[in-house]
Scaffold this motif. Sequence first.
Motif, PDB file in Angstrom:
ATOM      1  N   PRO A 264     -73.232  13.104  15.036  1.00 47.50           N
ATOM      2  CA  PRO A 264     -72.395  13.521  16.169  1.00 47.50           C
ATOM      3  C   PRO A 264     -72.954  13.088  17.517  1.00 47.50           C
ATOM      4  CG  PRO A 264     -72.666  15.323  14.623  1.00 47.50           C
ATOM      5  CD  PRO A 264     -73.626  14.259  14.199  1.00 47.50           C
TER       6      PRO A 264
ATOM      7  N   LEU B  13     -67.256  11.844   8.733  1.00 43.34           N
ATOM      8  CA  LEU B  13     -67.166  13.166   9.335  1.00 43.34           C
ATOM      9  C   LEU B  13     -65.706  13.623   9.320  1.00 43.34           C
ATOM     10  CD1 LEU B  13     -69.987  12.247  10.516  1.00 43.34           C
ATOM     11  CD2 LEU B  13     -69.427  13.661  12.496  1.00 43.34           C
TER      12      LEU B  13
ATOM     13  N   ASP C 181     -70.092  27.610  12.822  1.00 45.37           N
ATOM     14  CA  ASP C 181     -69.997  26.223  12.355  1.00 45.37           C
ATOM     15  C   ASP C 181     -70.679  25.285  13.352  1.00 45.37           C
ATOM     16  OD1 ASP C 181     -69.255  24.003  10.877  1.00 45.37           O
ATOM     17  OD2 ASP C 181     -67.273  23.857  11.781  1.00 45.37           O
ATOM     18  N   THR C 182     -71.939  25.555  13.647  1.00 48.35           N
ATOM     19  CA  THR C 182     -72.677  24.739  14.615  1.00 48.35           C
ATOM     20  C   THR C 182     -73.769  23.884  13.974  1.00 48.35           C
ATOM     21  OG1 THR C 182     -74.190  26.573  15.052  1.00 48.35           O
ATOM     22  CG2 THR C 182     -72.261  26.378  16.488  1.00 48.35           C
TER      23      THR C 182
ATOM     24  N   GLY D 110     -67.980  17.413  17.877  1.00 47.70           N
ATOM     25  CA  GLY D 110     -69.310  16.861  18.128  1.00 47.70           C
ATOM     26  C   GLY D 110     -69.331  15.929  19.318  1.00 47.70           C
TER      27      GLY D 110
ATOM     28  N   LEU E 231     -66.659  27.237  17.734  1.00 39.43           N
ATOM     29  CA  LEU E 231     -67.684  26.899  16.750  1.00 39.43           C
ATOM     30  C   LEU E 231     -68.651  28.064  16.533  1.00 39.43           C
ATOM     31  CD1 LEU E 231     -68.575  23.213  17.726  1.00 39.43           C
ATOM     32  CD2 LEU E 231     -67.213  23.994  15.789  1.00 39.43           C
TER      33      LEU E 231
ATOM     34  N   PHE F  43     -73.722  21.351  12.019  1.00 43.11           N
ATOM     35  CA  PHE F  43     -73.501  19.901  12.014  1.00 43.11           C
ATOM     36  C   PHE F  43     -73.902  19.252  13.328  1.00 43.11           C
ATOM     37  CE2 PHE F  43     -69.738  21.329  14.198  1.00 43.11           C
ATOM     38  CZ  PHE F  43     -69.382  20.269  15.026  1.00 43.11           C
TER      39      PHE F  43
ATOM     40  N   TRP G 220     -62.291  17.477  12.640  1.00 47.21           N
ATOM     41  CA  TRP G 220     -62.738  18.585  13.488  1.00 47.21           C
ATOM     42  C   TRP G 220     -64.187  18.382  13.937  1.00 47.21           C
ATOM     43  CZ3 TRP G 220     -61.318  22.450  16.448  1.00 47.21           C
ATOM     44  CH2 TRP G 220     -62.235  23.461  16.753  1.00 47.21           C
ATOM     45  N   HIS G 221     -65.085  18.043  13.022  1.00 52.36           N
ATOM     46  CA  HIS G 221     -66.487  17.863  13.381  1.00 52.36           C
ATOM     47  C   HIS G 221     -66.685  16.655  14.291  1.00 52.36           C
ATOM     48  CE1 HIS G 221     -68.349  20.407   9.882  1.00 52.36           C
ATOM     49  NE2 HIS G 221     -67.821  21.137  10.838  1.00 52.36           N
TER      50      HIS G 221
END
Length: 306
Positions: free
Chosen positions: A69, A176, A60-61, A184, A55, A63, A179-180
């Motif tokens: 999450p 969501l 991509d952090t 998460g 991430l 979220f 992946w997230h």
Amino acid sequence: MMPARYQGYAFVAITMCIWGGFTISSRLSALWHISPWDITALRFLLAFCILMPILIYKKDTAFLWKKEPFILAMLGGVAYCLTCYSAFHYVPAAHAAIFLNGCLPLCTAIAAFVLFKQPFDKHIWASLAIMLCSILAMSYLMYQATGVAFSLGDGLFFISAIWWGIFTVLLKQWKLSAWHAMAGVAIWSAIVYVPLYLLFFPKHLNEPTIQHLAIQTMFHGIFVVIVATLTYVEAIKRLGAFKAGSIVTLAPFIAAIIAVPLLGEPLSLAIVCGLIGMGIGALQPWRWLRKDSLEKQLTAQKKQSI
């Protein structure tokens, strides 16, 4: 290139192997004297060490700082794992298929009704009737044989089904990505639970062998947390939610049968009754005679192209 439908079945097969393996390995974890506190910490710590660098590299952090999450991690991560792993220390694997996997569709439907006022359809009512009859018959037979209808492990499995039912409904509502959602849950579970585990929870890491700890950590931290989540979502995309979910739900029931010769676990008339009844209620086989929404969409597209 392999057609989308065959790809879906391939993803389902991978998910089934992992979900079935989860039932067997979790029971083995109890037999190997690995405590639920330990396996939960090791599971999320390994997943964190794999996912967090990815991430950060992908930048991509963002979220992670949303509430969704975090809430999903507390329900489908920490709470689910602690109750589910604990249950395997009290009852055989077949009870997981009945009181966890068998009750999942029911708990999900109830969670959707309570949280978002989604009414039961006729299939849910039919499943509810079958499941209640199955549990009543099973409890009667168990009481006749042992003097006890339900155990602590059964109750913990049912609580686990409630956690996962709420998790599933919230995940669908919040939309969501796979992946997230997966990242998460793994990362927030590690951030919250691992420090609490190190400071307050009992540790029994010296009781099992290093090999057993390594096997369980790798399987649960990589295959269950990461691989199965992604393959299941990909299967839903290609086969539809009902068909993919129905096939995958078979895995724990198959694992419960395999556990009889593999782990030497008992298979009484009460357990057989519970497995059959809860399996029918969870799978809803009568719906297989009807086309799901994905099939209808593909058929319509095919007609338009002719």
